[in-house]
Design a protein around this motif. Structure first.
Motif, PDB file in Angstrom:
ATOM      1  N   ALA A 187     -48.228  24.277 -52.256  1.00 13.37           N
ATOM      2  CA  ALA A 187     -47.128  25.208 -52.027  1.00 13.37           C
ATOM      3  C   ALA A 187     -45.763  24.588 -52.307  1.00 13.37           C
ATOM      4  O   ALA A 187     -44.852  25.280 -52.790  1.00 13.37           O
ATOM      5  N   ARG A 239     -49.258  28.176 -39.236  1.00 13.96           N
ATOM      6  CA  ARG A 239     -48.974  29.344 -38.407  1.00 13.96           C
ATOM      7  C   ARG A 239     -49.755  29.277 -37.091  1.00 13.96           C
ATOM      8  O   ARG A 239     -49.251  29.668 -36.023  1.00 13.96           O
ATOM      9  N   LEU A 292     -54.318  35.588 -42.137  1.00 20.02           N
ATOM     10  CA  LEU A 292     -54.510  34.558 -43.153  1.00 20.02           C
ATOM     11  C   LEU A 292     -55.917  33.964 -43.109  1.00 20.02           C
ATOM     12  O   LEU A 292     -56.508  33.680 -44.146  1.00 20.02           O
ATOM     13  N   GLU A 337     -52.971  22.359 -49.132  1.00 18.27           N
ATOM     14  CA  GLU A 337     -52.211  23.598 -49.194  1.00 18.27           C
ATOM     15  C   GLU A 337     -50.703  23.326 -49.245  1.00 18.27           C
ATOM     16  O   GLU A 337     -49.957  23.990 -49.971  1.00 18.27           O
ATOM     17  N   TYR A 396     -50.312  36.585 -37.512  1.00 18.24           N
ATOM     18  CA  TYR A 396     -50.301  36.225 -38.932  1.00 18.24           C
ATOM     19  C   TYR A 396     -51.435  35.249 -39.241  1.00 18.24           C
ATOM     20  O   TYR A 396     -52.083  35.339 -40.292  1.00 18.24           O
ATOM     21  N   ALA A 407     -52.330  28.678 -43.188  1.00 19.98           N
ATOM     22  CA  ALA A 407     -52.832  29.212 -41.913  1.00 19.98           C
ATOM     23  C   ALA A 407     -52.738  28.204 -40.781  1.00 19.98           C
ATOM     24  O   ALA A 407     -52.397  28.562 -39.650  1.00 19.98           O
ATOM     25  N   GLU A 415     -47.673  30.665 -45.939  1.00 20.90           N
ATOM     26  CA  GLU A 415     -49.045  31.096 -46.190  1.00 20.90           C
ATOM     27  C   GLU A 415     -50.087  30.058 -45.777  1.00 20.90           C
ATOM     28  O   GLU A 415     -51.279  30.260 -46.015  1.00 20.90           O
TER      29      GLU A 415
END
Length: 238
Positions: A43, A89, A115, A39, A111, A86, A84
């Motif tokens: 990103a 976060r 997600l 991820e 959040y 997960a 974004e």
């Protein structure tokens, strides 16, 4: 990847609110959990992504070693650069929680919930709301956790937070009912059974039910005399 609930029990009561926040309903099953390294590369691109992966892995290692202040700066930056992801976060929220920054931790874990579609950190998230006196949110998250039917360990963590929130408000009989519901002494207790029994014994003592508290504290001590201050509690009630 962090998937174990990390409730430390540091919450404090605060001013109450009358309504829970509006939340996007959870899906029937959690979203697939992609690899955070993949991820980050997606990103941020190859070069920045590889650097971010190294920082995330170092922060996760520091978290596991309980070096929370060390893990916070890189996670704060990663959450800003790759909002974004997960897992970022989630870990950022857990670190903030362990540092007692409950409002910030609440935001990150709310959040993460959106997600991931997961209830895995609901006990920690509920404990953040408890620390802020957001009682309606504690209740709402407990209902959502129960509807998801997760593991017995995770349900117990949520139950402990809910009971603690009721006790914070002076509702000892209601707190006791939360922990008594469906409770019986297991023949082969696991850690979550012992923690629940300890919390229930503590509530019994606070409610003036000393014989019942002593009995349950003794049962906990017989299985794990190192749990919290259980041996001292037994002696004090003997």
């Amino acid at each position: 990847m962090v998937r174990k609930s990390d409730r430390s029990g540091r919450s404090r009561s605060g001013p109450g609110v009358s309504k829970p926040r509006q939340r996007v309903p959870l899906p029937p099953v959690p979203h697939p959990a992609p690899d955070p390294a993949s991820e980050l590369l997606r990103a941020l691109g190859p070069e920045r992504g590889r650097s971010a992966v190294r920082r995330f892995e170092a922060a996760a290692k520091a978290f596991r070693a309980e070096r929370f202040k060390e893990s916070l700066p890189p996670l704060t930056r990663l959450a800003r650069d790759a909002p974004e992801v997960a897992d970022i976060r989630e870990l950022h929220g857990l670190v903030l929680y362990r540092l007692g920054r409950f409002k910030a931790a609440m935001g990150e874990l709310e959040y993460f919930r959106e997600l991931s579609g997961s209830t895995e950190q609901h006990p920690v998230l509920a404990d953040c709301h408890r620390a802020l006196g957001r009682w309606a949110d504690v209740e709402a998250l407990w209902k959502e956790l129960g509807a998801a039917s997760p593991s017995a360990e995770l349900v117990t963590e949520g139950r402990l937070v809910l009971a603690g929130a009721k006790a914070d408000r002076g509702e000892l009989p209601a707190a006791i009912r939360v922990l008594e519901q469906g409770w019986k002494l297991p023949s082969r207790p696991r850690d979550h059974h012992l923690r629940r029994a300890y919390a229930l014994a503590d509530l019994y003592e606070r409610a003036g039910r000393s014989p019942r508290a002593r009995e349950l504290f003794r049962w906990v001590e017989s299985h794990d005399p190192r749990l919290a201050d259980v041996s001292q509690r037994v002696r004090a009630l003997s």
